[in-house]
Design a protein around this motif. Structure first.
Motif, short mmCIF file in Angstrom:
data_model
loop_
_atom_site.label_atom_id
_atom_site.label_comp_id
_atom_site.label_asym_id
_atom_site.label_seq_id
_atom_site.Cartn_x
_atom_site.Cartn_y
_atom_site.Cartn_z
N ILE A 128 0.86 -1.18 0.00
CA ILE A 128 0.00 0.00 0.00
C ILE A 128 0.90 1.23 0.00
CG2 ILE A 128 -1.62 1.37 1.37
CD1 ILE A 128 -2.85 -1.19 2.37
N VAL A 129 0.59 2.18 -0.87
CA VAL A 129 1.35 3.43 -0.93
C VAL A 129 0.39 4.58 -0.71
CG1 VAL A 129 2.93 4.87 -2.26
CG2 VAL A 129 2.90 2.38 -2.63
N TYR A 130 0.70 5.42 0.29
CA TYR A 130 -0.05 6.65 0.49
C TYR A 130 0.83 7.82 0.05
CZ TYR A 130 -4.31 4.98 2.57
OH TYR A 130 -5.53 4.39 2.74
N PRO B 277 -3.70 21.93 0.58
CA PRO B 277 -4.82 21.03 0.87
C PRO B 277 -4.30 19.67 1.36
CG PRO B 277 -5.15 22.11 -1.24
CD PRO B 277 -3.75 22.44 -0.81
N LEU B 278 -5.02 19.08 2.27
CA LEU B 278 -4.66 17.76 2.78
C LEU B 278 -5.28 16.73 1.86
CD1 LEU B 278 -3.22 16.15 4.93
CD2 LEU B 278 -5.24 16.34 6.38
N GLN B 279 -4.49 16.31 0.89
CA GLN B 279 -4.96 15.39 -0.14
C GLN B 279 -4.01 14.20 -0.25
OE1 GLN B 279 -5.14 17.90 -3.60
NE2 GLN B 279 -7.05 18.88 -2.98
N PHE B 280 -4.55 13.08 -0.73
CA PHE B 280 -3.78 11.84 -0.84
C PHE B 280 -4.09 11.15 -2.17
CE2 PHE B 280 -4.94 12.57 3.55
CZ PHE B 280 -3.77 12.35 4.26
N TRP B 281 -3.13 10.38 -2.64
CA TRP B 281 -3.38 9.31 -3.61
C TRP B 281 -3.11 8.01 -2.87
CZ3 TRP B 281 -5.54 9.70 -8.32
CH2 TRP B 281 -5.55 10.95 -8.94
N ALA B 282 -4.04 7.07 -2.93
CA ALA B 282 -3.88 5.78 -2.27
C ALA B 282 -3.73 4.70 -3.35
CB ALA B 282 -5.08 5.47 -1.39
N TYR B 283 -2.62 3.96 -3.28
CA TYR B 283 -2.29 2.96 -4.30
C TYR B 283 -2.18 1.60 -3.63
CZ TYR B 283 0.60 0.48 -7.78
OH TYR B 283 1.11 -0.42 -8.69
N ARG B 284 -2.81 0.57 -4.23
CA ARG B 284 -2.73 -0.80 -3.73
C ARG B 284 -2.22 -1.71 -4.85
NH1 ARG B 284 -8.62 -1.57 -0.75
NH2 ARG B 284 -8.57 0.35 0.51
N GLU B 285 -1.39 -2.67 -4.46
CA GLU B 285 -0.80 -3.56 -5.45
C GLU B 285 -0.58 -4.94 -4.85
OE1 GLU B 285 2.61 -2.11 -7.93
OE2 GLU B 285 3.68 -3.75 -6.91
N THR C 288 4.35 13.15 -1.86
CA THR C 288 5.42 12.32 -1.31
C THR C 288 4.86 10.94 -0.99
OG1 THR C 288 6.47 14.27 -0.34
CG2 THR C 288 7.16 12.12 0.50
N PRO C 289 5.50 9.86 -1.48
CA PRO C 289 4.98 8.51 -1.26
C PRO C 289 5.52 7.84 0.00
CG PRO C 289 6.77 8.42 -2.85
CD PRO C 289 6.62 9.87 -2.45
N TYR C 290 4.64 7.12 0.68
CA TYR C 290 5.00 6.32 1.85
C TYR C 290 4.47 4.91 1.61
CZ TYR C 290 5.81 10.93 3.76
OH TYR C 290 6.27 12.21 3.94
N THR C 291 5.38 3.93 1.61
CA THR C 291 5.04 2.57 1.19
C THR C 291 5.12 1.59 2.35
OG1 THR C 291 5.91 3.01 -1.04
CG2 THR C 291 5.64 0.70 -0.39
#
Length: 262
Positions: free
Chosen positions: A101-103, A188-196, A145-148
């Protein structure tokens, strides 16, 4: 082997990336809402399920953010499925591994306003991390910025639950996130959420493993930013999901405390 997999229909590649957004209202509002009509299950490529993202109130640009697959006061999810991270339509012969999971958090947090993520009380040690990646510009034009987090435990397809879902262990993290990068303006407090996850549906059979993934956007601010000291940003909660459509589909929807889940 089950015919209905968590991938899209044959007309759409299972490697396609879908974007979308759905919000969760506070539990008291959800219980007061009118009864929901039966909803079809939302099945995305790979890791499905619902995760709640909450941001606490603050009179500054620093917000306390929690991301959890096991919320204490969850309310109903958009399709009525349970909270958690899980796989649909698995095959007992299959191999399932390399889950992550990457936020992506809006802003370049590598050189300023660094984020320290901490494990919540329900966080499983199966989720290792996070590791911080290089800030990059995403499809919406902003830098993130990505956090995995990587899943280090074995995924056993023979342990499907009675509801026909293969559950991963709980994900529960929190952090204080400062969105002030200079001046009075708060990003803004925004995210992209990635699942793999890597899926070899027939295990030792002739089929090749596939990397199944999707990504979606979440916005925890009603506006596109606010000035520090202008008043507290409201406490909000978001439930991420992916929706049909391509990169041009709507990626941002303002949270409205008065609305039902959508």
């Amino acid at each position: 082997m089950p015919e209905n997999r968590s991938a899209p229909s044959p007309s759409v590649s299972r490697r396609s990336v879908a974007t979308g957004l759905a919000w969760s209202v506070p539990a008291v509002a959800a219980t007061a809402a009118a009864p929901f009509a039966a909803a079809s299950l939302i099945k995305n490529p790979g890791i499905n399920g619902w995760v709640q993202v909450t941001a606490g109130s603050s009179s500054t640009c620093t917000r306390s953010v929690t991301v959890t697959s096991r919320p204490s006061n969850p309310g109903r999810t958009p399709d009525g499925a349970p909270y958690g991270l899980y796989l649909y339509d698995t095959d007992p012969r299959g191999h399932y591994d390399a889950a992550k999971i990457v936020y992506w958090v809006r802003g370049n947090h590598t050189s300023r306003n660094r984020i320290t993520w901490r494990s919540g009380g329900n966080h499983s040690s199966c989720w290792s991390g996070p590791t911080t990646g290089t800030a990059q510009r995403k499809s919406d034009g902003a830098v993130y910025t990505p956090y995995t987090w990587t899943y280090t435990c074995a995924i056993d397809p023979s342990t499907v639950s009675e509801d026909d879902r293969l559950y991963l262990k709980d994900f529960d993290v929190y952090a204080d996130i400062n969105q002030n990068f200079g001046g009075w303006y708060c990003e803004p407090l925004q995210f992209w959420a990635y699942r793999e996850i890597r899926v070899d549906a027939d295990g030792d059979g002739p089929g090749e493993p596939e990397l199944m993934h999707f990504e979606r956007h979440a916005d925890l601010d009603r506006s596109r930013g606010f000035r520090s000291g202008d008043g507290a940003a409201p406490s909000q909660a978001g439930t991420d999901r992916a929706a049909g459509g391509g990169a041009d589909s709507a990626a941002e929807t303002s949270f409205d405390e008065a609305s039902a889940i959508h």
